[in-house]
Every structure is written in structure tokens, then in C-alpha cells.
Design an enzyme around this catalytic site. Structure first.
Site, PDB file in Angstrom:
ATOM      1  CD  GLU A 192      -2.580   1.691   0.248  1.00 12.86           C
ATOM      2  OE1 GLU A 192      -3.489   0.766   0.041  1.00 12.86           O
ATOM      3  OE2 GLU A 192      -2.423   2.529  -0.152  1.00 12.86           O
ATOM      4  CG  ASP A 215       3.717   0.929  -7.824  1.00 13.27           C
ATOM      5  OD1 ASP A 215       3.290  -0.273  -8.040  1.00 13.27           O
ATOM      6  OD2 ASP A 215       3.205   1.848  -8.189  1.00 13.27           O
ATOM      7  CG  ASP A 221      -7.409   3.816  -6.243  1.00 16.89           C
ATOM      8  OD1 ASP A 221      -7.780   4.250  -5.206  1.00 16.89           O
ATOM      9  OD2 ASP A 221      -6.064   3.971  -6.256  1.00 16.89           O
TER      10      ASP A 221
HETATM   11  C1  LIG Z   1     -10.042   2.385  -3.431  1.00 21.57           C
HETATM   12  S1  LIG Z   1      -8.623   2.083  -2.367  1.00 21.57           S
HETATM   13  C2  LIG Z   1      -9.141   0.496  -1.384  1.00 21.57           C
HETATM   14  C3  LIG Z   1      -8.648   0.038  -0.438  1.00 21.57           C
HETATM   15  C4  LIG Z   1      -9.062  -1.260   0.436  1.00 21.57           C
HETATM   16  N1  LIG Z   1      -8.596  -2.460  -0.326  1.00 21.57           N
HETATM   17  C5  LIG Z   1     -10.599  -1.102   0.684  1.00 21.57           C
HETATM   18  O1  LIG Z   1     -11.069  -1.951   0.232  1.00 21.57           O
HETATM   19  O2  LIG Z   1     -10.852  -0.376   1.731  1.00 21.57           O
HETATM   20  C6  LIG Z   1      -7.401   1.485  -3.285  1.00 21.57           C
HETATM   21  C7  LIG Z   1      -6.075   1.322  -2.675  1.00 21.57           C
HETATM   22  O3  LIG Z   1      -5.081   0.814  -3.545  1.00 21.57           O
HETATM   23  C8  LIG Z   1      -4.025   1.685  -3.323  1.00 21.57           C
HETATM   24  N2  LIG Z   1      -3.171   1.407  -4.690  1.00 21.57           N
HETATM   25  C9  LIG Z   1      -3.502   2.204  -5.752  1.00 21.57           C
HETATM   26  N3  LIG Z   1      -2.402   1.869  -6.811  1.00 21.57           N
HETATM   27  C10 LIG Z   1      -1.723   0.760  -6.104  1.00 21.57           C
HETATM   28  C11 LIG Z   1      -0.416   0.242  -6.635  1.00 21.57           C
HETATM   29  N4  LIG Z   1       0.020   0.348  -7.622  1.00 21.57           N
HETATM   30  N5  LIG Z   1       0.125  -0.738  -5.619  1.00 21.57           N
HETATM   31  C12 LIG Z   1      -0.360  -0.913  -4.467  1.00 21.57           C
HETATM   32  N6  LIG Z   1      -1.722  -0.122  -3.895  1.00 21.57           N
HETATM   33  C13 LIG Z   1      -2.050   0.701  -4.935  1.00 21.57           C
HETATM   34  C14 LIG Z   1      -4.369   2.860  -2.984  1.00 21.57           C
HETATM   35  O4  LIG Z   1      -3.221   3.614  -2.426  1.00 21.57           O
HETATM   36  C15 LIG Z   1      -5.422   2.674  -2.075  1.00 21.57           C
HETATM   37  O5  LIG Z   1      -5.384   2.612  -0.743  1.00 21.57           O
END
Ligand SMILES: C[S@@+](CC[C@H](N)C(=O)[O-])C[C@H]1O[C@@H](n2cnc3c(N)ncnc32)[C@H](O)[C@@H]1O
Length: 238
Positions: A93, A120, A142
Site C-alpha cells: 500500500e 507500489d 481505485d
Molecule cells: C479504493 S482504495 C481500497 C482500499 C482497500 N482495499 C479497501 O477495500 O478499503 C484502493 C487502494 O489501492 C492503493 N493502490 C493504488 N495503486 C496501487 C499500486 N500500484 N500498488 C499498491 N496499491 C495501490 C491505493 O493507495 C488505495 O489505498
């Protein structure tokens, strides 16, 4: 790669947030005291420019490896770690406030089979051995709702190709989303990377998995009247 310097991280198009509100003092303490010990070793480019594979045996012994991508506040990750002590889990995260929330939950639950990459997922994929992951969770990635932003979504080749490489034959990928167009893109893209959708009918994408714990993002989606979809894929080959 930047110029001819192959010890530097490649430029990667990350569009999410890395920082949010000011951290509470307790969260700052979790980051300072716990994060280094919970990081799965050489994932950062500076620490491992040669991108040597992680020593998973040193991390988890013979335990199978599960991965959660974008764990948000970490509630689902800690839930899975607590109910599966025989599994080693790595969560990644980039949003540091989420990482701090997870660390608080790890202290509270006392789980020891969990490691955290505060960055990432692609940096982690670089250093995971081929076919090393037995289960991966992509929960409410996202949404990037605007059409011109669909290529920023996680379900694009630049993420799915390395994810498929690190998944073992027979490994499971679970994707949850509340966005119908994200379902469309997931069903279109994921099978192109050697992952078969296991559906037998609507019941299985409308009902959560038996061991599910609803995430913060899902709770928000439900409050706002959106419908969750639960998609399960299996890595083919072997
Ligand atoms: C909409 S949130 C959902 C968070 C959690 N999974 C939930 O259901 O509450 C999407 C998450 O994906 C993370 N994210 C986005 N791109 C990413 C990447 N390349 N690698 C890891 N995490 C990522 C964002 O920082 C964000 O916290």
C-alpha cells in the site's frame, strides 16, 4: 530506466495519493518502531538495485504466500492473517496513512505472519520469485471512473503481466469492485494474462467469499448505494 544508470528505480506512473491527513502521534510511533522490522527486505530500489528475488523461506519458512494489493486500512489483511496462521501474507500500500493504520491493527491482533511493503505493488512484483504466490487479493482498486483514465486502472497489462508471472499455477486471484465498468474491464483484461474466471452463475459474483471481511471502501460503497461484485480467477498452466 533513467539514462544509463541501472541502479535507479524506473519511472512509474503512479497516480494515487501517498500522504493524507497528519498522522496521529501513535501512528507516527508505529511507523518508526514497527515498519522496518515488518518490511519484506529488499523491495525498495535503493536497497536492491539488482532486483534480486526475495528470500521467502527466510520470511515465512515453508508457509504458502498470499498477497494483498492496496490494502487501504488493512482490516481485511489482518483478518486473513489472524485466521490463517499457516500462511505468510504480504500487503502492499503506497498510502502511508493506510500503512500506519495497518500497523496499529497488527499490534492489536498480535499477528506475526504478515509483512508490509509501503509502496507500489509493481516494486514488489519485481522481486517476487516466479510462481510464488498462492492467493492474491485486489479489493476495491481505485475506480478511475473517467474513460480517459481507464488506463490508470490496476487491471491493465503493466500490472497484470507481472502479477500473473508471480502467481503459481492454480493460485487464486480475488477481485472486488463496486463499479460495473471496472467489472467489464477486469473480465476483459484478466483472462488475457492466463487467469480464468471461475464463475458458475450470478450467485458467485453477488455473494462475498465465505471468509470475507468487508473493507472500509466496501462499507462506503454500500452506504452510497453501490453494489459489490466479487470475481474469482484461477491461474492456469503448470
Ligand atoms: C479504493 S482504495 C481500497 C482500499 C482497500 N482495499 C479497501 O477495500 O478499503 C484502493 C487502494 O489501492 C492503493 N493502490 C493504488 N495503486 C496501487 C499500486 N500500484 N500498488 C499498491 N496499491 C495501490 C491505493 O493507495 C488505495 O489505498
Amino acid at each position: 530506466m533513467t539514462g544509463s544508470d541501472n541502479t535507479r528505480a524506473p519511472w512509474r506512473n503512479f497516480y494515487g495519493r501517498r500522504h493524507g491527513k497528519t498522522l496521529r502521534p501513535a501512528q507516527q510511533t508505529y511507523l518508526e518502531e514497527d515498519l522496518a522490522g515488518l518490511s519484506p527486505g529488499a523491495v525498495a530500489w535503493e536497497a536492491n538495485p539488482a532486483r534480486r528475488p526475495l528470500d521467502l523461506h527466510a520470511l515465512f519458512g515453508d508457509r504458502p504466500l498470499w498477497l494483498e494489493i492496496g490494502f487501504g486500512g488493512g482490516e481485511h489483511l489482518v483478518h486473513q492473517a489472524a485466521r490463517n496462521p499457516g500462511i505468510g501474507l504480504i500487503g502492499c500500500e503506497p498510502f502511508i496513512n493506510g500503512v500506519a493504520m495497518l500497523l496499529g491493527k497488527i499490534r492489536e491482533a498480535g499477528v506475526t505472519n504478515l509483512r508490509v511493503h509501503p509502496g507500489d505493488a509493481r516494486d514488489l512484483f519485481d522481486v517476487l520469485p516466479e510462481a510464488s504466490v498462492e492467493r492474491a487479493f485486489l479489493l476495491y482498486p481505485d475506480p478511475w471512473p473517467k474513460k480517459k483514465h481507464h488506463r490508470r486502472r490496476f487491471v491493465t497489462p503493466e500490472h497484470l503481466e507481472p502479477l500473473a508471472r508471480v502467481m503459481a499455477p492454480g493460485a487464486e486471484l480475488r477481485v472486488a469492485t463496486d463499479i460495473p465498468d471496472y467489472v467489464r474491464q477486469t473480465l476483459e483484461q484478466v483472462p488475457r494474462h492466463g487467469l480464468r474466471w471461475t464463475t458458475e452463475g450470478p450467485a458467485d459474483w453477488r455473494k462475498p467469499w465465505n471468509d470475507w471481511l468487508s473493507t472500509r471502501y466496501e462499507q462506503k460503497a454500500l452506504r452510497e448505494g453501490r453494489t459489490p461484485h466479487y470475481l474469482t480467477f484461477v491461474r492456469t498452466g503448470g
